[in-house]
Scaffold this active site. Structure first.
Site, PDB file in Angstrom:
ATOM      1  N   GLY A 120      35.223  41.267  50.466  1.00 37.37           N
ATOM      2  CA  GLY A 120      34.675  40.606  51.526  1.00 37.37           C
ATOM      3  C   GLY A 120      33.920  39.408  50.995  1.00 37.37           C
ATOM      4  O   GLY A 120      33.263  38.621  51.920  1.00 37.37           O
ATOM      5  N   GLY A 159      30.479  43.642  46.877  1.00 39.50           N
ATOM      6  CA  GLY A 159      30.401  45.253  47.249  1.00 39.50           C
ATOM      7  C   GLY A 159      30.990  45.992  45.860  1.00 39.50           C
ATOM      8  O   GLY A 159      30.116  47.056  45.573  1.00 39.50           O
ATOM      9  N   MET A 201      30.987  39.691  49.596  1.00 39.28           N
ATOM     10  CA  MET A 201      29.613  40.099  49.263  1.00 39.28           C
ATOM     11  C   MET A 201      29.160  40.949  48.273  1.00 39.28           C
ATOM     12  O   MET A 201      28.031  41.509  48.208  1.00 39.28           O
ATOM     13  CB  MET A 201      29.405  40.819  50.653  1.00 39.28           C
ATOM     14  CG  MET A 201      29.856  39.959  51.829  1.00 39.28           C
ATOM     15  SD  MET A 201      28.906  40.558  53.310  1.00 39.28           S
ATOM     16  CE  MET A 201      27.214  39.830  52.789  1.00 39.28           C
ATOM     17  N   ASP A 250      28.972  39.064  39.027  1.00 42.54           N
ATOM     18  CA  ASP A 250      28.174  39.370  40.138  1.00 42.54           C
ATOM     19  C   ASP A 250      27.425  40.642  39.714  1.00 42.54           C
ATOM     20  O   ASP A 250      26.369  40.879  40.688  1.00 42.54           O
ATOM     21  CB  ASP A 250      28.820  39.343  41.354  1.00 42.54           C
ATOM     22  CG  ASP A 250      29.203  38.213  42.145  1.00 42.54           C
ATOM     23  OD1 ASP A 250      28.851  37.094  41.725  1.00 42.54           O
ATOM     24  OD2 ASP A 250      29.892  38.254  43.087  1.00 42.54           O
ATOM     25  N   PRO A 263      31.549  45.706  52.903  1.00 42.05           N
ATOM     26  CA  PRO A 263      33.018  45.489  53.207  1.00 42.05           C
ATOM     27  C   PRO A 263      33.743  45.229  51.720  1.00 42.05           C
ATOM     28  O   PRO A 263      33.063  44.784  50.864  1.00 42.05           O
ATOM     29  CB  PRO A 263      33.068  44.189  54.133  1.00 42.05           C
ATOM     30  CG  PRO A 263      31.967  43.399  54.120  1.00 42.05           C
ATOM     31  CD  PRO A 263      30.916  44.432  53.793  1.00 42.05           C
ATOM     32  N   LYS A 274      25.172  40.627  48.599  1.00 42.25           N
ATOM     33  CA  LYS A 274      24.514  39.318  48.176  1.00 42.25           C
ATOM     34  C   LYS A 274      25.409  38.218  49.275  1.00 42.25           C
ATOM     35  O   LYS A 274      26.712  38.487  49.633  1.00 42.25           O
ATOM     36  CB  LYS A 274      24.683  38.634  46.924  1.00 42.25           C
ATOM     37  CG  LYS A 274      25.959  38.759  46.188  1.00 42.25           C
ATOM     38  CD  LYS A 274      26.826  37.612  46.500  1.00 42.25           C
ATOM     39  CE  LYS A 274      28.158  37.555  45.913  1.00 42.25           C
ATOM     40  NZ  LYS A 274      28.960  36.490  46.263  1.00 42.25           N
ATOM     41  N   SER A 317      30.556  44.813  43.010  1.00 40.91           N
ATOM     42  CA  SER A 317      29.540  44.654  41.993  1.00 40.91           C
ATOM     43  C   SER A 317      28.507  45.605  42.311  1.00 40.91           C
ATOM     44  O   SER A 317      27.631  46.191  41.374  1.00 40.91           O
ATOM     45  CB  SER A 317      29.349  43.197  41.713  1.00 40.91           C
ATOM     46  OG  SER A 317      30.258  42.450  41.629  1.00 40.91           O
TER      47      SER A 317
HETATM   48  O1  C5P Z   1      33.750  38.267  36.978  1.00 34.90           O
HETATM   49  P1  C5P Z   1      34.645  38.879  37.861  1.00 34.90           P
HETATM   50  O2  C5P Z   1      35.528  40.010  37.373  1.00 34.90           O
HETATM   51  O3  C5P Z   1      33.871  39.178  39.252  1.00 34.90           O
HETATM   52  O4  C5P Z   1      35.738  37.765  38.367  1.00 34.90           O
HETATM   53  C1  C5P Z   1      36.710  38.171  39.183  1.00 34.90           C
HETATM   54  C2  C5P Z   1      37.521  36.923  38.837  1.00 34.90           C
HETATM   55  O5  C5P Z   1      37.301  35.721  39.796  1.00 34.90           O
HETATM   56  C3  C5P Z   1      37.978  36.342  37.479  1.00 34.90           C
HETATM   57  O6  C5P Z   1      39.010  36.824  36.871  1.00 34.90           O
HETATM   58  C4  C5P Z   1      38.254  34.930  37.785  1.00 34.90           C
HETATM   59  O7  C5P Z   1      39.549  34.682  38.266  1.00 34.90           O
HETATM   60  C5  C5P Z   1      37.585  34.403  39.159  1.00 34.90           C
HETATM   61  N1  C5P Z   1      36.197  33.785  38.627  1.00 34.90           N
HETATM   62  C6  C5P Z   1      36.269  32.519  38.205  1.00 34.90           C
HETATM   63  N2  C5P Z   1      35.119  32.028  37.840  1.00 34.90           N
HETATM   64  C7  C5P Z   1      33.876  32.722  37.878  1.00 34.90           C
HETATM   65  C8  C5P Z   1      33.750  33.969  38.394  1.00 34.90           C
HETATM   66  C9  C5P Z   1      35.000  34.643  38.773  1.00 34.90           C
HETATM   67  O8  C5P Z   1      37.299  31.938  38.129  1.00 34.90           O
HETATM   68  N3  C5P Z   1      32.539  32.082  37.692  1.00 34.90           N
END
Ligand code: C5P
Length: 318
Positions: A115, A119, A117, A157, A112, A11, A121
């Protein structure tokens, strides 16, 4: 050996507005996602009949090939592995799954790693679709809404990579509303050898905001939504925006140089993809994108590709 394969797409965030840090450690987002033709493929290799698993993980191992494969975790910290475990737990609880053959997960990467994008997820979304196909051979299929709920537990994501297309994302990015979008958009994506950690980029934005650097919250997407209806790349280009761009540029000075080079090569606009460092350049056409890419990669310092969007959500390959 029997296999089941599913594909999920990368994405780009056409808009990424980041609100305040919440108590749960996430930030409230207003984002517009577009899925791209760039994709990963996840294959479940189904173990022999004698290998029946009655408790714990049904995943016997994980291997990765393709782009950045060496940096893909091959244990149960991999989101694709966790996706299979979560769906199996759901089937055990709700559909009386008593035993299952084991599966080996094979991931072929085109997206990647680290990156910006999605990946990891995408791998989780493709693994959910493949595991659902496997488990629903012997047990009832579950509605998309259940898969989306499981996806949201895996990462912010993952619901979008499962559904694909063009969507408005709110909450931490997991609350999705489809947006109407006309036409096909052509992108150049430039990858950097070293990725960026998403939590680190969000933390850097918090630091910049605490220091009083005038970084606003861009939660308005109406103009972008109108531009998407026009199907005109130029109009969409005028409304690309990412609040995470400032922290990414702070952490990776070479992003600025790459942006400038892309604009000089004739791209309509540059935007950092998600939490970076991939830089996405919107172009007029596929031919235009190929010209810009050739210019940018001429000195051999970077790698990249052309891609188009919107692409579809995670789907089985037959
Ligand atoms: O949801 P995900 O595991 O991909 O998020 C990884 C990290 O990115 C979270 O632990 C947080 O530190 C940060 N994040 C955030 N706010 C979001 C999405 C992600 O702060 N809306």
């Amino acid at each position: 050996m029997r296999t089941i394969s599913a594909r999920a797409h990368a994405k780009v965030n056409l808009h990424l507005g980041v609100g305040d840090l919440r108590e749960d450690g996430y930030h409230d987002l207003t984002t517009v996602f577009q899925s791209l033709s760039l994709s990963d493929t996840v294959t479940l290799e189904i173990g022999p009949d004698r290998d029946l698993v009655v408790e714990g993980s049904i995943v016997s191992g994980l291997s990765a090939t393709g782009l950045d494969a060496a940096s893909v975790p091959t244990d149960d910290s991999n989101l694709a592995w966790r996706a299979v475990d979560k769906l199996v737990e759901y089937y055990r609880t709700h559909h009386g799954l008593a035993e299952s053959r084991s599966v080996h997960i094979q991931i072929h990467k085109g997206i990647p790693t680290a990156g910006g994008m999605a990946g990891g997820s995408a791998d989780a979304a493709a693994a959910l679709v493949a595991a659902h196909a496997f488990l629903s051979e012997t047990h009832p299929a579950v509605p998309m809404s259940v898969l989306v709920d499981i996806a949201a537990e895996l990462g912010s994501d993952v619901p979008f990579t499962l559904r694909g297309g063009t969507m408005l994302g709110r909450g931490r990015g997991e609350l999705l509303t489809p947006l109407l979008s006309r036409g096909t958009y052509h992108w150049v994506l430039v990858f950097f050898r070293e990725g960026l950690s998403t939590p680190r980029v969000f933390a850097e934005l918090d630091t910049l905001r605490e220091q009083g650097t005038s970084l606003g919250w861009s939660m308005e997407t109406d103009d972008l939504a109108k531009a998407l209806l026009s199907g005109e790349a130029r109009q969409v280009a005028a409304h690309l925006h990412n609040d995470l761009e400032a922290p990414v540029r702070q952490l990776r000075r070479d992003v600025d140089r790459m942006r400038e080079a892309g604009l000089e090569a004739g791209a309509l606009r540059a935007v950092v993809s998600g939490s970076g460092p991939t830089v996405a350049f919107l172009c007029e056409s596929e031919l235009h994108a190929r010209d810009v890419l050739d210019d940018l990669l001429a000195d051999g310092a970077y790698s990249g590709t052309v891609a188009h969007g919107p692409a579809k959500g995670a789907h089985l390959l037959t």
